[in-house]
Design an enzyme around this catalytic site. Structure first.
Site, short mmCIF file in Angstrom:
data_model
loop_
_atom_site.label_atom_id
_atom_site.label_comp_id
_atom_site.label_asym_id
_atom_site.label_seq_id
_atom_site.Cartn_x
_atom_site.Cartn_y
_atom_site.Cartn_z
N ASP A 45 21.18 36.59 -24.54
CA ASP A 45 20.03 35.75 -24.22
C ASP A 45 19.95 34.57 -25.20
O ASP A 45 20.89 33.80 -25.31
CB ASP A 45 18.78 36.62 -24.23
CG ASP A 45 17.51 35.91 -23.78
OD1 ASP A 45 17.43 35.57 -22.59
OD2 ASP A 45 16.64 35.69 -24.63
N TYR A 100 11.69 28.21 -27.56
CA TYR A 100 11.49 27.59 -26.26
C TYR A 100 10.88 26.20 -26.39
O TYR A 100 11.14 25.32 -25.56
CB TYR A 100 10.56 28.46 -25.39
CG TYR A 100 11.21 29.72 -24.90
CD1 TYR A 100 12.01 29.72 -23.75
CD2 TYR A 100 11.02 30.93 -25.57
CE1 TYR A 100 12.60 30.88 -23.29
CE2 TYR A 100 11.61 32.10 -25.11
CZ TYR A 100 12.39 32.07 -23.97
OH TYR A 100 12.98 33.22 -23.51
N HIS A 110 18.86 42.04 -17.02
CA HIS A 110 19.07 41.00 -18.02
C HIS A 110 19.40 41.61 -19.38
O HIS A 110 20.19 41.05 -20.14
CB HIS A 110 17.80 40.13 -18.12
CG HIS A 110 17.87 39.07 -19.17
ND1 HIS A 110 18.64 37.92 -19.02
CD2 HIS A 110 17.27 38.96 -20.39
CE1 HIS A 110 18.50 37.16 -20.10
NE2 HIS A 110 17.68 37.77 -20.94
#
Length: 408
Positions: free
Chosen positions: A156, A264, A325
């Site tokens: 990730d 982010y 994921h």
């Protein structure tokens, strides 16, 4: 024209941030109405669960770098080849618990809490979490551990950092293993042509809002952890109650989400760092790469796998059917097997390259050619599509980061 386009991008950017923020607030309001004030409470967890101090997972240590002190868990013989494990969101070193136990016999394994996470330092401000600083942390970490190179195993967000680290410091990467984490520049290009990926990435806009995401993620006793790890039937079979408690202990304290969300809040510049500023050509990854991908990833489209492999000089791809994921946690046996096969060349230098699937056969070559052609055409068409101006929001995000630094 350029000014008007920037204003349009900023308007769309803030419009989407506001929209998702309102949706989150409305949902939280109704939860409070129907469930009471307990919706806003977080269970007190003064002591870590026993699994976080399990000696079978390794020894806890700290290392001081130029800007931050990082916490890590190490296991195995320090005289053997080093594997550095980089986690994603919302994770920390514990996400590599299965790999720490599996590879300690043949390697020195170090699972680090990246800056802002777990027991590592959490510097304030969005500017403390740029790609330069995150990549720099890994370069300093490997050197501080006394090594000139290592195997990098990442998932990730850790994979985002690892791709750039391998591109900038190829001489420091013996092998690169990425799990459900596309090349950042590839992701930037793909989202420009894929409404489906744009929809899957809605949360990247929500988390740009100051303070609110942290509050929402901690509500309902850190409900984000349940949604992340228990929303798929397969996860419920592989995540024990003590695993969930370990995550809630780590992310339940005030401020625990702010550092991770700052990753982010820098995403616009992060995605563009892999592109040549003059030609927009993605720099080739020169080190041998293994991509492991859970097929049931609800955050990332499968097409990103082939596109990421296309920017590698040597690449092996292993799809894990039915995995989510969080592939290294919900399918550890299969993942570890693929990693063993990929790393066996380190035990026999004469076999380097022998396990790399660089010749996929006639069918594979035709498929790769078609995917590459379609992807290239899609990127060109995207400049005329309605998606492209919206994707430009990630570029506008570079300007927004300046405002976030003042707010956060």
């Amino acid at each position: 024209m350029g000014v008007w386009m920037l204003l349009l991008k900023l308007a769309l950017f803030y419009g989407l941030c506001t929209f998702y923020g309102i949706v989150a607030l409305v949902k939280l309001f109704f939860q409070v109405v129907f469930n009471g004030r307990t919706t806003l409470e977080v269970k007190a967890r003064p002591n870590p669960p026993n699994c976080l101090n399990d000696p079978n997972l390794g020894r806890h240590n700290y290392i001081k770098l130029k800007d931050v002190k990082l916490h890590y868990v190490e296991t195995g013989d320090r005289s053997k080849s080093l594997i550095v494990c980089l986690h994603g969101f919302p994770e920390f070193w514990y996400s590599w618990r299965h790999q720490l136990q599996e590879f300690k016999k043949d390697f020195w394994v170090v699972a680090v809490d990246m800056r802002g996470y777990g027991d590592s330092d959490k510097p304030t401000g969005v500017g403390s979490y740029t790609s330069e600083k995150l990549v720099g942390d890994i370069e300093e970490l490997v050197s501080a551990l006394g090594r000139k190179s290592c195997v990098v195993m990442a998932h990730d967000w850790g994979a985002f950092v690892a791709w750039q680290f391998a591109t900038k410091y190829p001489e420091m990467v013996d092998r690169l293993i990425v799990m459900n984490g596309p090349h950042p520049a590839v992701f930037h290009r793909y989202i420009a042509s894929s409404l489906r990926q744009f929809y899957k990435s809605w949360y990247t806009f929500f988390v740009q809002i100051p303070f609110l995401p942290e509050f929402v993620f901690r509500s309902n006793d850190v409900s984000l952890i349940n949604r992340s790890f228990l929303s798929h039937p397969k996860n419920k079979l592989t995540f024990c109650e003590h695993d969930i408690e370990a995550y809630k202990y780590t992310f339940g304290s005030k401020g625990a989400f702010t550092g991770p969300l700052h990753y982010y809040r820098n995403i616009g510049k992060f995605l563009l760092d892999g592109l040549d500023t003059n030609t927009s050509i993605i720099s080739k990854v020169k080190v041998p790469v293994l991509i492991i991908w859970g097929t049931e990833d609800k955050y990332l489209c499968k097409e990103l796998v082939q596109m990421s492999s296309d920017v590698c000089e040597q690449c092996t791809v292993r799809m894990v059917k039915g995995a989510t994921h969080f592939v290294q946690q919900d399918s550890p046996r299969i993942v570890n097997q693929h990693v063993h096969e990929f790393l066996k060349v380190l035990k026999n230098p004469n076999d380097i390259g022998s396990s790399l699937d660089t010749s996929p056969g006639l069918v594979g070559r035709v498929r790769n050619h078609l995917v590459s052609s379609v992807s290239s055409s899609a990127v060109k068409l995207s400049k005329m599509s309605v998606v492209y101006p919206i994707v430009g929001l990630y570029q506008a995000n570079n300007w927004v980061v300046g405002l976030n630094r003042k707010l956060l």
